[in-house]
Design a protein around this motif. Structure first.
Motif, PDB file in Angstrom:
ATOM      1  N   GLN A 172      60.014  45.292  29.502  1.00 49.02           N
ATOM      2  CA  GLN A 172      60.882  45.702  30.601  1.00 49.02           C
ATOM      3  C   GLN A 172      60.123  45.928  31.905  1.00 49.02           C
ATOM      4  N   ARG A 173      58.874  46.314  31.830  1.00 48.55           N
ATOM      5  CA  ARG A 173      58.156  46.592  33.078  1.00 48.55           C
ATOM      6  C   ARG A 173      57.907  45.333  33.900  1.00 48.55           C
ATOM      7  N   LEU A 174      58.029  44.158  33.267  1.00 48.22           N
ATOM      8  CA  LEU A 174      57.771  42.912  33.984  1.00 48.22           C
ATOM      9  C   LEU A 174      58.977  42.413  34.777  1.00 48.22           C
ATOM     10  N   ILE A 175      60.166  42.812  34.371  1.00 47.26           N
ATOM     11  CA  ILE A 175      61.367  42.169  34.923  1.00 47.26           C
ATOM     12  C   ILE A 175      61.694  42.629  36.344  1.00 47.26           C
ATOM     13  N   HIS A 176      61.044  43.678  36.816  1.00 51.05           N
ATOM     14  CA  HIS A 176      61.366  44.215  38.140  1.00 51.05           C
ATOM     15  C   HIS A 176      60.711  43.423  39.271  1.00 51.05           C
ATOM     16  N   TYR A 177      59.790  42.533  38.924  1.00 46.81           N
ATOM     17  CA  TYR A 177      58.996  41.855  39.948  1.00 46.81           C
ATOM     18  C   TYR A 177      58.975  40.353  39.700  1.00 46.81           C
ATOM     19  N   SER A 178      59.052  39.601  40.793  1.00 50.07           N
ATOM     20  CA  SER A 178      59.008  38.143  40.659  1.00 50.07           C
ATOM     21  C   SER A 178      57.621  37.690  40.226  1.00 50.07           C
ATOM     22  N   GLU A 179      56.589  38.316  40.816  1.00 50.40           N
ATOM     23  CA  GLU A 179      55.199  38.050  40.442  1.00 50.40           C
ATOM     24  C   GLU A 179      54.388  39.316  40.646  1.00 50.40           C
ATOM     25  N   ILE A 180      53.302  39.424  39.883  1.00 49.84           N
ATOM     26  CA  ILE A 180      52.403  40.565  39.983  1.00 49.84           C
ATOM     27  C   ILE A 180      50.985  40.028  40.112  1.00 49.84           C
ATOM     28  N   PHE A 181      50.262  40.495  41.120  1.00 51.67           N
ATOM     29  CA  PHE A 181      48.887  40.056  41.360  1.00 51.67           C
ATOM     30  C   PHE A 181      47.953  41.240  41.138  1.00 51.67           C
ATOM     31  N   ILE A 182      46.947  41.042  40.268  1.00 53.21           N
ATOM     32  CA  ILE A 182      46.036  42.120  39.907  1.00 53.21           C
ATOM     33  C   ILE A 182      44.587  41.642  39.946  1.00 53.21           C
ATOM     34  N   GLY A 183      43.677  42.593  39.822  1.00 54.49           N
ATOM     35  CA  GLY A 183      42.263  42.318  39.598  1.00 54.49           C
ATOM     36  C   GLY A 183      41.823  43.136  38.400  1.00 54.49           C
ATOM     37  N   HIS A 184      40.710  43.846  38.542  1.00 53.39           N
ATOM     38  CA  HIS A 184      40.264  44.883  37.617  1.00 53.39           C
ATOM     39  C   HIS A 184      39.612  44.376  36.328  1.00 53.39           C
ATOM     40  N   THR A 185      40.292  43.515  35.588  1.00 49.75           N
ATOM     41  CA  THR A 185      39.745  43.008  34.329  1.00 49.75           C
ATOM     42  C   THR A 185      39.288  41.571  34.534  1.00 49.75           C
ATOM     43  N   PRO A 186      37.972  41.320  34.571  1.00 51.79           N
ATOM     44  CA  PRO A 186      37.489  39.965  34.874  1.00 51.79           C
ATOM     45  C   PRO A 186      37.989  38.933  33.863  1.00 51.79           C
ATOM     46  N   VAL A 187      38.460  37.808  34.383  1.00 51.83           N
ATOM     47  CA  VAL A 187      38.921  36.739  33.479  1.00 51.83           C
ATOM     48  C   VAL A 187      37.744  36.085  32.765  1.00 51.83           C
ATOM     49  N   THR A 188      36.530  36.377  33.211  1.00 49.96           N
ATOM     50  CA  THR A 188      35.360  35.875  32.484  1.00 49.96           C
ATOM     51  C   THR A 188      35.315  36.438  31.070  1.00 49.96           C
ATOM     52  N   ARG A 189      36.016  37.522  30.819  1.00 46.62           N
ATOM     53  CA  ARG A 189      36.077  38.089  29.467  1.00 46.62           C
ATOM     54  C   ARG A 189      36.819  37.173  28.498  1.00 46.62           C
ATOM     55  N   ILE A 190      37.648  36.298  29.038  1.00 45.79           N
ATOM     56  CA  ILE A 190      38.340  35.325  28.179  1.00 45.79           C
ATOM     57  C   ILE A 190      37.805  33.911  28.455  1.00 45.79           C
ATOM     58  N   GLY A 191      36.601  33.852  29.006  1.00 44.84           N
ATOM     59  CA  GLY A 191      35.934  32.574  29.195  1.00 44.84           C
ATOM     60  C   GLY A 191      36.414  31.747  30.367  1.00 44.84           C
ATOM     61  N   LYS A 192      37.042  32.382  31.357  1.00 47.14           N
ATOM     62  CA  LYS A 192      37.575  31.666  32.517  1.00 47.14           C
ATOM     63  C   LYS A 192      36.848  32.115  33.781  1.00 47.14           C
ATOM     64  N   THR A 193      36.856  31.251  34.793  1.00 47.15           N
ATOM     65  CA  THR A 193      36.249  31.604  36.076  1.00 47.15           C
ATOM     66  C   THR A 193      37.178  31.299  37.253  1.00 47.15           C
ATOM     67  N   THR A 194      38.451  31.029  36.969  1.00 50.14           N
ATOM     68  CA  THR A 194      39.454  30.826  38.011  1.00 50.14           C
ATOM     69  C   THR A 194      40.600  31.805  37.767  1.00 50.14           C
ATOM     70  N   ASP A 205      40.672  38.529  39.486  1.00 50.56           N
ATOM     71  CA  ASP A 205      39.291  38.985  39.314  1.00 50.56           C
ATOM     72  C   ASP A 205      38.539  37.944  38.498  1.00 50.56           C
ATOM     73  N   THR A 206      37.710  37.161  39.171  1.00 52.00           N
ATOM     74  CA  THR A 206      36.987  36.081  38.493  1.00 52.00           C
ATOM     75  C   THR A 206      35.522  36.427  38.229  1.00 52.00           C
ATOM     76  N   GLY A 207      35.231  37.719  38.139  1.00 52.19           N
ATOM     77  CA  GLY A 207      33.918  38.149  37.685  1.00 52.19           C
ATOM     78  C   GLY A 207      32.835  38.163  38.732  1.00 52.19           C
ATOM     79  N   ALA A 208      33.196  38.482  39.988  1.00 57.43           N
ATOM     80  CA  ALA A 208      32.199  38.490  41.061  1.00 57.43           C
ATOM     81  C   ALA A 208      31.090  39.511  40.822  1.00 57.43           C
ATOM     82  N   ALA A 209      31.379  40.567  40.082  1.00 54.41           N
ATOM     83  CA  ALA A 209      30.359  41.586  39.817  1.00 54.41           C
ATOM     84  C   ALA A 209      29.353  41.128  38.776  1.00 54.41           C
ATOM     85  N   PHE A 210      29.688  40.047  38.078  1.00 50.66           N
ATOM     86  CA  PHE A 210      28.858  39.589  36.969  1.00 50.66           C
ATOM     87  C   PHE A 210      28.293  38.197  37.279  1.00 50.66           C
TER      88      PHE A 210
END
Length: 241
Positions: A172-194, A205-210
């Motif tokens: 239900q928390r997703l239906i209030h918004y057309s899109e949600i843009f976040i950072g915080h958790t680097p996608v490099t954790r799932i092997g991605k860089t885009t 968040d594409t892992g700039a700190a790492f």
């Protein structure tokens, strides 16, 4: 006017300058920074100075990240935080050791004006980390959730892609918004860089700190610009690696 979302910088000013140049940013664009401006590379104070200057010439929205809040607490309260120190805070503290008192006050003012989230007229939500309330961000009990939560990203990654928003099991928390843009958790954790999309959430968040690059995304077209891997700008530093 383009609306561009910028992922976690973590004091990588050289990468930020490069990626904004690649995106050919102008004063006609709206820039929404998703937080975590400090903690990582050596240019913490230079990064904040740059952002303060950018706001004077460009249409900028600055979201609060957890590392920004940790840095502000250190600047205002002077308390030791060993955990913060180990996760990028040491480089930030070293950077601030060279800054004069007046400049520190200006930086504290900057941190105080950061926004927990931004919601535009098309129900696109921008925030650093996430939220948990089923009714949406206006009903969140604890503001720290906006810049510390990881359950939103975890939720959409595990969501059955066959579920539609009108399904009784759809979150239900997703239906209030057309899109949600976040950072915080680097996608490099799932092997991605885009920037990655799951359900209606985009993680920028594409892992700039790492070992990753710094990314900018056009929220309409989804065109992405990226810096070189940020660590290549700081060959003598470890960042958060």
């Amino acid at each position: 006017m383009r609306v561009l979302a910028i992922g976690d910088i973590h004091s990588g000013l050289k990468a930020l300058e490069q990626v904004l140049a690649k995106a050919e940013v102008t004063t006609e664009d709206q820039l929404i920074f998703l937080g975590d401006y400090v903690d990582g590379w050596s240019q913490a104070t230079e990064t904040i100075n740059y952002l303060i200057g950018l706001k004077k010439t460009h249409n900028c929205i600055f979201i609060r990240g957890n590392h920004d809040e940790l840095c502000k607490s250190w600047l205002t309260e002077g308390k030791d935080n060993p955990s913060w120190y180990q996760h990028g805070g040491e480089a930030t503290a070293n950077s601030y050791a060279k800054l004069d008192k007046r400049s520190k006050e200006l930086h504290i003012d900057f941190f105080n004006t950061l926004e927990d989230y931004h919601l535009d007229e098309d129900k696109r939500l921008f925030l650093h980390a996430g939220f948990t309330n089923l009714k949406g961000v206006d009903f969140e009990y604890f503001s720290k959730t906006f810049y510390w939560d990881r359950t939103l990203w975890e939720l959409v990654l595990s969501l059955n892609p066959n579920l539609t928003p009108d399904h009784e099991y759809y979150p239900q928390r997703l239906i209030h918004y057309s899109e949600i843009f976040i950072g915080h958790t680097p996608v490099t954790r799932i092997g991605k860089t885009t920037p990655q999309n799951a359900a209606n959430v985009w993680n920028v968040d594409t892992g700039a700190a790492f070992k990753g690059p710094l990314s900018v995304i056009d929220i309409e077209t989804k065109q992405v610009w990226q810096s070189d891997p940020v660590y290549t700008f700081y060959p003598d530093e470890k960042g958060r690696n």
